[in-house]
Scaffold this active site. Structure first.
Site, short mmCIF file in Angstrom:
data_model
loop_
_atom_site.label_atom_id
_atom_site.label_comp_id
_atom_site.label_asym_id
_atom_site.label_seq_id
_atom_site.Cartn_x
_atom_site.Cartn_y
_atom_site.Cartn_z
N ASP A 148 -12.59 -8.64 4.33
CA ASP A 148 -13.85 -8.72 3.56
C ASP A 148 -14.33 -10.21 3.27
O ASP A 148 -15.57 -10.26 3.55
CB ASP A 148 -13.64 -8.21 2.10
CG ASP A 148 -14.02 -6.53 2.10
OD1 ASP A 148 -13.57 -5.99 2.98
OD2 ASP A 148 -14.40 -6.29 0.94
N ASP B 125 -3.28 -18.19 0.22
CA ASP B 125 -4.11 -18.77 -0.63
C ASP B 125 -4.91 -19.85 0.06
O ASP B 125 -6.14 -20.12 0.00
CB ASP B 125 -3.57 -19.40 -1.86
CG ASP B 125 -2.24 -20.02 -1.77
OD1 ASP B 125 -1.56 -20.11 -0.42
OD2 ASP B 125 -1.70 -20.57 -2.67
N TYR C 180 0.80 -1.19 -0.10
CA TYR C 180 -0.04 -0.09 -0.03
C TYR C 180 0.95 1.33 0.07
O TYR C 180 0.56 2.31 -0.49
CB TYR C 180 -0.92 -0.08 1.35
CG TYR C 180 -2.42 -0.69 1.01
CD1 TYR C 180 -2.47 -2.04 0.90
CD2 TYR C 180 -3.46 0.23 1.42
CE1 TYR C 180 -3.66 -2.60 0.70
CE2 TYR C 180 -4.51 -0.40 1.45
CZ TYR C 180 -4.68 -1.78 0.89
OH TYR C 180 -5.96 -2.45 0.86
N ASP D 39 -6.51 -6.89 4.07
CA ASP D 39 -7.80 -6.02 3.54
C ASP D 39 -8.64 -7.40 2.89
O ASP D 39 -9.83 -7.12 3.11
CB ASP D 39 -7.31 -5.33 2.52
CG ASP D 39 -8.33 -4.55 1.74
OD1 ASP D 39 -9.18 -4.17 2.31
OD2 ASP D 39 -8.22 -4.41 0.62
N LYS E 136 2.87 -15.43 2.31
CA LYS E 136 2.92 -16.18 1.18
C LYS E 136 4.60 -16.22 1.22
O LYS E 136 5.23 -15.90 0.14
CB LYS E 136 2.62 -15.26 0.07
CG LYS E 136 2.56 -15.93 -1.24
CD LYS E 136 1.53 -16.82 -1.77
CE LYS E 136 1.62 -17.71 -2.97
NZ LYS E 136 0.93 -18.87 -3.07
C1 IPM Z 1 -10.46 -0.90 4.00
C2 IPM Z 1 -10.71 -0.34 2.65
C3 IPM Z 1 -9.45 0.41 2.45
C4 IPM Z 1 -8.19 -0.21 2.20
C5 IPM Z 1 -9.42 1.60 1.05
C6 IPM Z 1 -10.73 2.41 1.20
C7 IPM Z 1 -8.37 2.34 0.87
O1 IPM Z 1 -10.98 -1.20 1.97
O2 IPM Z 1 -10.26 -0.19 5.10
O3 IPM Z 1 -10.26 -2.17 4.22
O4 IPM Z 1 -8.07 -1.03 1.43
O5 IPM Z 1 -7.63 -0.50 3.39
MN MN Z 2 -10.87 -3.26 2.52
#
Ligand code: IPM
Ligand code: MN
Length: 371
Positions: A249, A221, A142, A245, A189
């Protein structure tokens, strides 16, 4: 207790979900005799519109002088669909994380019995899932050097980690594991990436200081698959920025909706609290977004202030609402309530007008039913 809280509503559904979290915090302040002073500041697409920059200096300053920061969501489709945009809302969030050195992003994943049917996972795999992801937040790909060649045909993103960066979050993750089921899983990884090998070596060395914590290592993975087939095996997951990240999700499907999950980002002197969901522009302004992730983020803020009873009260208000069918459309698309009604109900609960007193019919007016 008196606390100064910087509030960044951000973009899309950010202002709506944050408003519910603020209502809940006000109710807690009244109930428990605290004083929370909120200072709103701009970040993201709204800040670009207002001042040309996604993170005005004033916002950094307000955050630096606050006891904690509450954030809604950042992002706007006009930038998502324009890869050539040089100024982007997300730059604001990344710069804030970096400026305040919010290096540890903590994302707890819990299940609610009343919502288990929403998860695509089998019931037997969901029961008893209780894990927390420790995601490194200020390093890795990042923040590495980015490059696009002059002719626009080659691009690169550098991924860098130092041992210090790994150690400071790994220590927090080990300490958390000690208070929980004493298991830590490093996701990396290491069969391919040099940075991952540094993570593995550093965590292996550090584990000697935490003999009561059992440590295992998974390639990302495989971890992505294990989260779906057997999430119960995880207690504390420690991982680098981008893997965290993606996996967080993915892990949200265990709870049933991305809208439910809170997070805290901890640094040496600042802390920021935000739901893990994005700005969900399609729902903006419609009063339909799920405020639970934002409200539970406020609960994590109360934990951070050491206000355990207050945080528990917020969590039990959410559990009460979810188990009584007081939910938004992402949870039940037939019988659902608006974002602001959910906020009001949580406040009612905190004000002591609890489950038995609230007749579903009384809130029927704000309920939308599709038949
Ligand atoms: C998160 C979001 C952020 C990230 C974005 C909005 C930059 O997806 O906080 O998980 O990738 O960290
Ligand atoms: Mn995110």
């Amino acid at each position: 207790m008196k606390k100064n809280i910087a509030v960044i509503e951000g973009d899309g559904i950010g202002p709506e979900v944050t408003a519910q979290a603020l209502k809940v915090l006000e109710a807690i302040a009244t109930e428990f005799g605290h004083e929370f002073q909120f200072t709103k500041c701009l970040m993201g697409a709204v800040a670009i519109d207002a001042s040309g920059t996604p993170l005005p200096d004033k916002t950094i300053e307000t955050c630096l002088y606050s006891d904690a920061i509450l954030l809604g969501a950042i992002g706007h489709p006009k930038y998502d669909n324009d890869p050539t945009a040089s100024v982007r809302p997300e730059q604001g969030l990344l710069k804030l994380r970096k400026s305040l050195q919010l290096f540890a992003n903590i994302r707890p994943v819990t299940t609610y019995a009343s919502l288990q049917h929403l998860s695509p996972l089998k019931l037997k795999n969901l029961q008893g899932v209780d894990l927390v992801i420790y995601r490194e937040l200020t390093g890795g790909i990042y923040f590495g050097k980015k490059n696009l060649s002059d002719d626009g045909s080659t691009a690169s993103d550098e991924c860098i980690y130092t041992k210090e960066e790994i150690l400071r979050i790994a220590k927090l993750a080990f300490e958390k594991a000690q208070q929980r089921r004493k298991k830590l899983t490093l996701v990396d990884k290491a069969n391919v990436l040099e940075t991952s090998r540094l993570w593995r070596k550093t965590v292996q060395e550090l584990s000697a200081q935490f003999p009561d914590v059992s440590v295992d290592f998974l390639f990302v993975d495989n971890a992505a698959m294990q989260l779906i087939v057997n999430p119960k095996q995880f207690d504390v997951i420690l991982t680098e920025n981008m893997f965290g990240d993606i996996l967080s999700d993915e892990a949200s499907v265990i709870s049933g909706s991305l809208g439910l999950l809170p997070s805290s980002s901890i640094g040496n002197s600042s802390a920021l609290f935000e739901p893990i969901h994005g700005s969900y522009p399609q729902a903006a302004g419609k009063d339909i977004a799920n405020p639970v992730g934002a409200v539970l983020s406020a609960a994590l803020m109360l934990d951070y202030f050491g206000l355990k009873d207050e945080a528990d009260m917020v969590r039990s208000s959410v559990e009460w609402a979810l188990s009584h069918g007081f939910v938004t459309r992402d949870i039940d698309d037939v019988n659902y309530y608006s974002t602001s009604t959910i906020g009001d109900l949580l406040v009612n609960y905190i004000d002591n007008r609890k489950a038995s007193d609230i007749n579903k019919n009384n809130v029927a007016l704000s309920k939308s039913t599709i038949i």
